[in-house]
Every structure is written in C-alpha cells, then in structure tokens.
Design a protein around this motif. Structure first.
Motif, PDB file in Angstrom:
ATOM      1  N   ARG A   1       0.820  -1.208   0.000  1.00 41.54           N
ATOM      2  CA  ARG A   1       0.000   0.000   0.000  1.00 41.54           C
ATOM      3  C   ARG A   1       0.859   1.265   0.000  1.00 41.54           C
ATOM      4  O   ARG A   1       0.493   2.275  -0.609  1.00 41.54           O
ATOM      5  CB  ARG A   1      -0.940  -0.025   1.200  1.00 41.54           C
ATOM      6  N   ALA A   2       2.003   1.213   0.650  1.00 40.07           N
ATOM      7  CA  ALA A   2       2.918   2.363   0.623  1.00 40.07           C
ATOM      8  C   ALA A   2       3.499   2.559  -0.771  1.00 40.07           C
ATOM      9  O   ALA A   2       3.632   3.693  -1.242  1.00 40.07           O
ATOM     10  CB  ALA A   2       4.030   2.169   1.646  1.00 40.07           C
ATOM     11  N   ARG A   3       3.840   1.444  -1.442  1.00 40.32           N
ATOM     12  CA  ARG A   3       4.399   1.546  -2.803  1.00 40.32           C
ATOM     13  C   ARG A   3       3.396   2.179  -3.766  1.00 40.32           C
ATOM     14  O   ARG A   3       3.793   2.828  -4.733  1.00 40.32           O
ATOM     15  CB  ARG A   3       4.832   0.176  -3.306  1.00 40.32           C
ATOM     16  N   ALA A   4       2.108   1.994  -3.511  1.00 37.07           N
ATOM     17  CA  ALA A   4       1.091   2.601  -4.380  1.00 37.07           C
ATOM     18  C   ALA A   4       1.119   4.117  -4.302  1.00 37.07           C
ATOM     19  O   ALA A   4       0.624   4.800  -5.204  1.00 37.07           O
ATOM     20  CB  ALA A   4      -0.293   2.071  -4.009  1.00 37.07           C
ATOM     21  N   CYS A   5       1.701   4.667  -3.229  1.00 35.01           N
ATOM     22  CA  CYS A   5       1.814   6.124  -3.050  1.00 35.01           C
ATOM     23  C   CYS A   5       3.198   6.640  -3.418  1.00 35.01           C
ATOM     24  O   CYS A   5       3.443   7.851  -3.343  1.00 35.01           O
ATOM     25  CB  CYS A   5       1.520   6.497  -1.596  1.00 35.01           C
ATOM     26  N   HIS A   6       4.081   5.757  -3.790  1.00 37.53           N
ATOM     27  CA  HIS A   6       5.486   6.097  -4.046  1.00 37.53           C
ATOM     28  C   HIS A   6       5.634   6.827  -5.378  1.00 37.53           C
ATOM     29  O   HIS A   6       4.974   6.495  -6.363  1.00 37.53           O
ATOM     30  CB  HIS A   6       6.307   4.803  -4.057  1.00 37.53           C
ATOM     31  N   MET A   7       6.516   7.819  -5.414  1.00 38.38           N
ATOM     32  CA  MET A   7       6.819   8.531  -6.652  1.00 38.38           C
ATOM     33  C   MET A   7       8.060   7.905  -7.291  1.00 38.38           C
ATOM     34  O   MET A   7       9.142   7.925  -6.690  1.00 38.38           O
ATOM     35  CB  MET A   7       7.073  10.010  -6.371  1.00 38.38           C
ATOM     36  N   PRO A   8       7.941   7.314  -8.489  1.00 39.56           N
ATOM     37  CA  PRO A   8       9.082   6.683  -9.141  1.00 39.56           C
ATOM     38  C   PRO A   8      10.269   7.632  -9.266  1.00 39.56           C
ATOM     39  O   PRO A   8      10.099   8.810  -9.584  1.00 39.56           O
ATOM     40  CB  PRO A   8       8.544   6.294 -10.520  1.00 39.56           C
ATOM     41  N   GLN A   9      11.450   7.110  -9.033  1.00 38.65           N
ATOM     42  CA  GLN A   9      12.651   7.937  -9.010  1.00 38.65           C
ATOM     43  C   GLN A   9      13.450   7.893 -10.319  1.00 38.65           C
ATOM     44  O   GLN A   9      14.450   8.590 -10.462  1.00 38.65           O
ATOM     45  CB  GLN A   9      13.546   7.506  -7.846  1.00 38.65           C
ATOM     46  N   THR A  10      12.994   7.094 -11.279  1.00 39.33           N
ATOM     47  CA  THR A  10      13.593   7.067 -12.612  1.00 39.33           C
ATOM     48  C   THR A  10      12.471   6.964 -13.634  1.00 39.33           C
ATOM     49  O   THR A  10      11.359   6.530 -13.304  1.00 39.33           O
ATOM     50  CB  THR A  10      14.547   5.863 -12.796  1.00 39.33           C
ATOM     51  N   PRO A  11      12.728   7.337 -14.883  1.00 41.33           N
ATOM     52  CA  PRO A  11      11.666   7.306 -15.894  1.00 41.33           C
ATOM     53  C   PRO A  11      11.085   5.918 -16.145  1.00 41.33           C
ATOM     54  O   PRO A  11       9.927   5.807 -16.554  1.00 41.33           O
ATOM     55  CB  PRO A  11      12.375   7.835 -17.153  1.00 41.33           C
ATOM     56  N   ARG A  12      11.858   4.868 -15.897  1.00 40.23           N
ATOM     57  CA  ARG A  12      11.389   3.524 -16.235  1.00 40.23           C
ATOM     58  C   ARG A  12      11.109   2.649 -15.009  1.00 40.23           C
ATOM     59  O   ARG A  12      10.858   1.456 -15.141  1.00 40.23           O
ATOM     60  CB  ARG A  12      12.426   2.826 -17.134  1.00 40.23           C
ATOM     61  N   GLU A  13      11.167   3.223 -13.828  1.00 40.87           N
ATOM     62  CA  GLU A  13      10.938   2.437 -12.617  1.00 40.87           C
ATOM     63  C   GLU A  13       9.546   1.796 -12.625  1.00 40.87           C
ATOM     64  O   GLU A  13       8.559   2.421 -13.008  1.00 40.87           O
ATOM     65  CB  GLU A  13      11.080   3.328 -11.382  1.00 40.87           C
ATOM     66  N   GLN A  14       9.503   0.541 -12.219  1.00 37.82           N
ATOM     67  CA  GLN A  14       8.251  -0.197 -12.094  1.00 37.82           C
ATOM     68  C   GLN A  14       8.120  -0.731 -10.676  1.00 37.82           C
ATOM     69  O   GLN A  14       9.113  -1.118 -10.083  1.00 37.82           O
ATOM     70  CB  GLN A  14       8.200  -1.354 -13.102  1.00 37.82           C
ATOM     71  N   PRO A  15       6.915  -0.781 -10.112  1.00 39.60           N
ATOM     72  CA  PRO A  15       5.658  -0.254 -10.654  1.00 39.60           C
ATOM     73  C   PRO A  15       5.644   1.262 -10.619  1.00 39.60           C
ATOM     74  O   PRO A  15       6.497   1.892 -10.006  1.00 39.60           O
ATOM     75  CB  PRO A  15       4.609  -0.866  -9.706  1.00 39.60           C
ATOM     76  N   ARG A  16       4.618   1.861 -11.234  1.00 38.58           N
ATOM     77  CA  ARG A  16       4.586   3.308 -11.412  1.00 38.58           C
ATOM     78  C   ARG A  16       3.999   4.056 -10.219  1.00 38.58           C
ATOM     79  O   ARG A  16       4.029   5.286 -10.175  1.00 38.58           O
ATOM     80  CB  ARG A  16       3.801   3.679 -12.680  1.00 38.58           C
ATOM     81  N   GLY A  17       3.463   3.351  -9.245  1.00 43.63           N
ATOM     82  CA  GLY A  17       3.030   3.976  -8.003  1.00 43.63           C
ATOM     83  C   GLY A  17       2.074   5.135  -8.209  1.00 43.63           C
ATOM     84  O   GLY A  17       1.029   5.000  -8.848  1.00 43.63           O
ATOM     85  N   ALA A  18       2.431   6.310  -7.672  1.00 43.60           N
ATOM     86  CA  ALA A  18       1.552   7.474  -7.721  1.00 43.60           C
ATOM     87  C   ALA A  18       1.410   8.048  -9.125  1.00 43.60           C
ATOM     88  O   ALA A  18       0.549   8.910  -9.347  1.00 43.60           O
ATOM     89  CB  ALA A  18       2.066   8.561  -6.777  1.00 43.60           C
ATOM     90  N   LEU A  19       2.213   7.600 -10.076  1.00 46.54           N
ATOM     91  CA  LEU A  19       2.028   8.015 -11.461  1.00 46.54           C
ATOM     92  C   LEU A  19       1.013   7.131 -12.180  1.00 46.54           C
ATOM     93  O   LEU A  19       0.501   7.496 -13.233  1.00 46.54           O
ATOM     94  CB  LEU A  19       3.361   8.007 -12.218  1.00 46.54           C
ATOM     95  N   GLU A  20       0.738   5.969 -11.602  1.00 44.79           N
ATOM     96  CA  GLU A  20      -0.316   5.102 -12.139  1.00 44.79           C
ATOM     97  C   GLU A  20      -1.684   5.616 -11.685  1.00 44.79           C
ATOM     98  O   GLU A  20      -2.619   5.717 -12.469  1.00 44.79           O
ATOM     99  CB  GLU A  20      -0.117   3.668 -11.661  1.00 44.79           C
TER     100      GLU A  20
END
Length: 316
Positions: free
Chosen positions: A61-80
C-alpha cells in the motif's frame, strides 16, 4: 517494565513514530517506526524503501503512493493513480489534526491542492500524469502546450517551461527526472487545468477529449483550481508575525475551511465540500471524491503501522 511498555504503546497509538523509534527496545520496532514516519512526513521518494520487517500488505500500500525515481521504474506507483496518495493525505491530515500539529497539517493540504488537477484528469488520461505516457494528441498541430514564448497561451512563463519539460523528461537520466518532479510537475498539473477549464484562447491541446467528458472534466478541473485559492490553502502562505512565523489555531483552521466551503459551493462538484462526514475538515474527502470522479476515503495505512508496532511491543 510494564510502565515502560505502556508508554511505548501509547506513543505508537498516537502515531509518534519518530519519538518511539528513538526509544525503541528492538531494531525491528525501530525499522517499522522509520517506515511509519516516512509515511507521516509524506516522504514519497522513500515509500518504496526496503523494510522487510514491515508486513507485505503495508509495504504494498505504501508503494502505491510512491513517486518513481527514474523514468522507467516499475511499478509506477503514484504516477499510475493518485487515489491511494490522496487517501494517505487524508489520513495524514486527520492524524496531524488530532495531534494538533497544524503547520504540517496545512502543508499536507497544500500538497493536495497542487496535484488536485491531476486527480481530475486521471479518468481521461488512464494514469495520474505520468510524463512517460502523455497522449501524443496533447501536442498535435495547433497545440500550444509546451511551446515556450507563445503569447497567445494562457500559461505563465514558468508553466510554459514546465509543460515543455514534461514532454521530454522521460528521456532524461534519473537526476533530471527527479529534479523535474521536485520543481515542475505540480506546475504541469495546474497548467493542464488551465487548458481545459479557464484558457481564454483555446488551442488543440484538449481536442483528444470528447466534448461530453471534456465538459465534465472542465467542471472538476475548475473546482481543483478554485480549491488552490481557498482561505484554507492560503494559510500555508501566512505572513510572518513578529520574529517568528504564525501557526494557525484550530479555530482559525476551521474558520478558514468554512469560508472555503462557502466559496466552493458554486457547482455540483464544489458543493460536495458541504457534506458533513465526521472528518476533521468536514467534506474534504467528499470534495476530493467529486474532483476525482471516484471514491476517495482516508486510508488506514498509518493505523496499520501503529497496530503492527503495538503487536511487536506486546509480544512475549
């Protein structure tokens, strides 16, 4: 020993993760406290940091709020999707209110106001404003989106710079990507709202959205812009008082919110703020839900961390 444990349990139940982490009787408890403090501090860069002693569900659930730190980081978290992040924001606002930590509470409200237009755009975009996934139609012929120096565009110079950057930042290295999110992504959120809701010289930037859903989005985006100008959000920019900075009292916060609710009550979206739902700022979850066109309720993530710490403290 029991009195010490009772103190630790009380700290955990008050979400005093930083204090408890400094006093923690075991390394695993300190690690969970650090995890909880990152959430409470809205340190979205580090929500995905390894914390193996934290239950998998809380980490997910925390990862779902995470902001990716690189353009290709997966999962996309808060950008999804920004919905989990807004649910966490509501939980943080509630916790800060009950702890009478009003300055960080207003800071959380301010963060919510900055990205609220992206919450409005999410149903149309299919994501939460991921620069790696902007629709190509956003910059078709005749679009001024991202064009620097176009005097017909209603965007400010800083918004033009931010929109120009967002169209190419996914090709930059991680350092550039992170700098963009630190300084410009929130401006892109506001610029999108201007495009669909208040632009005096509309271009083709929003033509990829059909007229009926665009009219609905226009109302939700206009409300998002209006929220950013409410007395509640303006408390974040309160003028210095004497030799320090003024921190609003609970009464001042509630008064500012009541005036904000009255100002938002201009349409079916803004009037959602009038709902009395038991939240410390009554109607705020309903307002976010109306802007998102999806249910947004306070998370139970911090509560889950608190409960887990208590279970560790009470183990034999």
């Amino acid at each position: 020993m029991d009195s010490t444990r009772d103190l630790f349990v009380a700290l955990a139940r008050r979400y005093a993760f930083a204090d408890l982490g400094a006093l923690a009787p075991a390394a695993d408890i300190a690690e969970v406290c650090d995890f909880g403090q990152r959430l409470l501090s809205l340190d979205a860069e580090d929500f995905a940091a390894e914390a193996r002693v934290v239950p998998a569900d809380l980490r997910r659930r925390a990862r779902a709020c995470h902001m990716p730190q690189t353009p290709r980081e997966q999962p996309r978290g808060a950008l999804e999707s920004l919905r989990p992040a807004y649910e966490l924001l509501l939980e943080v606002i509630s916790v800060r209110w009950h702890r009478r930590e009003l300055s960080p509470m207003i800071a959380a409200v301010h963060i919510a106001s900055e990205y609220l237009p992206l919450l409005a755009f999410e149903p149309q975009l299919g994501h939460a404003g991921d620069p790696a996934r902007w629709p190509e139609a956003l910059s078709v012929a005749g679009s001024r989106f991202g064009v620097i120096g176009d005097r017909e565009c209603d965007h400010t110079k800083s918004e033009q710079s931010a929109t120009n950057r967002t169209l190419r930042v996914s090709a930059e290295p991680g350092e550039g990507w992170r700098a963009y999110f630190d300084r410009q992504h929130s401006q892109v959120a506001g610029a999108l709202a201007v495009c669909v809701a208040t632009c005096r010289n509309p271009c083709t930037a929003m033509d990829w959205i059909e007229p009926e859903p665009r009219a609905d989005l226009q109302l939700r985006a206009r409300t998002a812009l209006a929220f950013a100008e409410t007395p509640l959000v303006r408390l974040r920019h309160a003028a210095p008082v004497g030799h320090g900075f003024g921190v609003p009292s609970p009464e001042e916060v509630l008064d500012a919110w009541e005036r904000s609710r009255a100002g938002l009550d201009k349409n079916a979206i803004g009037s959602a703020a009038l709902k009395d739902d038991g939240f410390p700022l009554p109607g705020l979850p309903a307002l976010f839900s109306a802007v998102a066109d999806a249910p947004i309720e306070p998370a139970t993530l911090l509560d889950g961390v608190s409960r887990h710490i208590v279970s560790l403290l009470e183990r034999d």
